[in-house]
Design a protein around this motif. Structure first.
Motif, short mmCIF file in Angstrom:
data_model
loop_
_atom_site.label_atom_id
_atom_site.label_comp_id
_atom_site.label_asym_id
_atom_site.label_seq_id
_atom_site.Cartn_x
_atom_site.Cartn_y
_atom_site.Cartn_z
N MET A 129 0.83 -1.21 0.00
CA MET A 129 0.00 0.00 0.00
C MET A 129 0.87 1.26 0.00
N VAL A 130 1.84 1.31 0.89
CA VAL A 130 2.71 2.49 0.99
C VAL A 130 3.48 2.70 -0.31
N ASP A 131 3.96 1.61 -0.92
CA ASP A 131 4.73 1.73 -2.16
C ASP A 131 3.90 2.22 -3.33
N HIS A 132 2.59 2.16 -3.20
CA HIS A 132 1.70 2.59 -4.28
C HIS A 132 0.93 3.86 -3.93
N ALA A 133 1.37 4.61 -2.92
CA ALA A 133 0.63 5.80 -2.49
C ALA A 133 1.59 6.95 -2.19
N ALA A 134 1.05 8.16 -2.28
CA ALA A 134 1.79 9.36 -1.92
C ALA A 134 1.31 9.93 -0.59
N LEU A 135 0.20 9.40 -0.08
CA LEU A 135 -0.37 9.88 1.18
C LEU A 135 -0.83 8.68 2.00
N LEU A 136 -0.52 8.73 3.31
CA LEU A 136 -1.00 7.72 4.25
C LEU A 136 -1.84 8.43 5.31
N ILE A 137 -3.08 7.98 5.46
CA ILE A 137 -3.93 8.44 6.56
C ILE A 137 -3.82 7.37 7.65
N ALA A 138 -3.50 7.79 8.88
CA ALA A 138 -3.25 6.83 9.96
C ALA A 138 -4.06 7.18 11.20
N ALA A 139 -4.74 6.18 11.74
CA ALA A 139 -5.41 6.30 13.05
C ALA A 139 -4.51 5.55 14.02
N PHE A 140 -3.74 6.30 14.81
CA PHE A 140 -2.65 5.73 15.58
C PHE A 140 -2.68 6.20 17.02
N ASP A 141 -2.43 5.26 17.95
CA ASP A 141 -2.43 5.61 19.37
C ASP A 141 -1.03 5.66 19.98
N GLY A 142 0.00 5.48 19.16
CA GLY A 142 1.36 5.56 19.66
C GLY A 142 1.96 4.25 20.13
N THR A 143 1.20 3.16 20.11
CA THR A 143 1.71 1.88 20.59
C THR A 143 2.39 1.10 19.47
N ALA A 154 6.30 4.29 5.80
CA ALA A 154 5.89 5.42 4.97
C ALA A 154 6.88 6.58 5.11
N MET A 155 7.32 6.86 6.34
CA MET A 155 8.30 7.93 6.54
C MET A 155 9.60 7.63 5.79
N SER A 156 10.02 6.37 5.84
CA SER A 156 11.27 5.99 5.17
C SER A 156 11.15 6.11 3.65
N ARG A 157 9.93 6.05 3.14
CA ARG A 157 9.69 6.14 1.69
C ARG A 157 9.28 7.54 1.26
N GLY A 158 9.25 8.49 2.19
CA GLY A 158 8.91 9.86 1.85
C GLY A 158 7.44 10.10 1.58
N VAL A 159 6.59 9.22 2.08
CA VAL A 159 5.14 9.35 1.90
C VAL A 159 4.60 10.31 2.97
N SER A 160 3.77 11.24 2.56
CA SER A 160 3.15 12.17 3.51
C SER A 160 2.18 11.41 4.41
N ILE A 161 2.07 11.85 5.67
CA ILE A 161 1.21 11.17 6.63
C ILE A 161 0.26 12.17 7.28
N VAL A 162 -1.02 11.80 7.31
CA VAL A 162 -2.02 12.53 8.10
C VAL A 162 -2.32 11.63 9.29
N ASP A 163 -1.91 12.07 10.48
CA ASP A 163 -2.06 11.27 11.70
C ASP A 163 -3.34 11.68 12.42
N LEU A 164 -4.23 10.73 12.61
CA LEU A 164 -5.50 10.96 13.30
C LEU A 164 -5.44 10.29 14.67
N PRO A 165 -5.13 11.02 15.72
CA PRO A 165 -5.06 10.40 17.05
C PRO A 165 -6.40 9.76 17.43
N LEU A 166 -6.32 8.72 18.23
CA LEU A 166 -7.54 8.01 18.63
C LEU A 166 -8.31 8.73 19.73
N VAL A 167 -7.70 9.68 20.40
CA VAL A 167 -8.40 10.38 21.49
C VAL A 167 -8.89 11.74 21.06
#
Length: 167
Positions: A129-143, A154-167
């Motif tokens: 998925m990351v190799d075929h995308a320019a943007l990653l939307i992530a719902a992440f709690d830090g664990t 994604a960071m290592s591949r230079g893909v932009s990330i939109v981080d959506l915290p769970l709280v």
């Protein structure tokens, strides 16, 4: 047309890591779904037209449902089910398997990344998925776990990330 530059993928936690578990009526879950919908809508506004989803229980299925609904308003959107192995949903409850099958059937594309289950097929799906995308939307709690792995990849591949915290 599917190009990396116009493709967006998603990562997020399964119900076991979500504070509300499987209770999708929980206000926190409903709020997360709104944040996912807002992020997907923003991606569309930025020109993203192809969305890849890993089809796991929890946040992946929320994302898939949201993007399929968005496709009704933007018919040029395509949705790809990125499936780690053919048996992904075999151990799920009958209701979850039916939901999964309905969503996979509604997608425009289905890509199975491993012919059978292996200890690494989920990571292979995430990398696909990351190799075929320019943007990653992530719902992440830090664990630690698959979501963190996907974000780091994604960071290592230079893909932009939109981080959506769970709280």
């Amino acid at each position: 047309m599917r190009t990396r530059e116009t493709s967006c993928c998603f990562t997020g936690h399964r119900p076991g890591k979500l504070p509300w578990g499987y209770c999708e009526e929980d206000p926190r879950c409903l709020a997360l779904k709104r944040r996912i919908a807002d992020a997907a809508e923003a991606a569309c506004a930025e020109g993203f037209r192809h969305f890849l989803c890993g089809m796991a229980l929890g946040c992946d299925l929320y994302f898939c449902e949201i993007v399929l609904a968005l496709r009704e308003r933007y018919p040029d959107i395509t949705v790809e089910a990125a499936i780690p192995c053919p048996t992904q949903a075999d151990a799920w409850s009958p209701a979850q398997r039916a939901r999964y099958r309905r969503l996979v059937d509604a997608c425009d594309f289905e890509t199975v990344v491993s012919a059978g289950y292996t200890p690494y097929c989920m990571q292979r799906r995430d990398r696909y998925m990351v190799d075929h995308a320019a943007l990653l939307i992530a719902a992440f709690d830090g664990t630690p776990g698959g979501t963190q792995y996907t974000m780091q990849y994604a960071m290592s591949r230079g893909v932009s990330i939109v981080d959506l915290p769970l709280v």
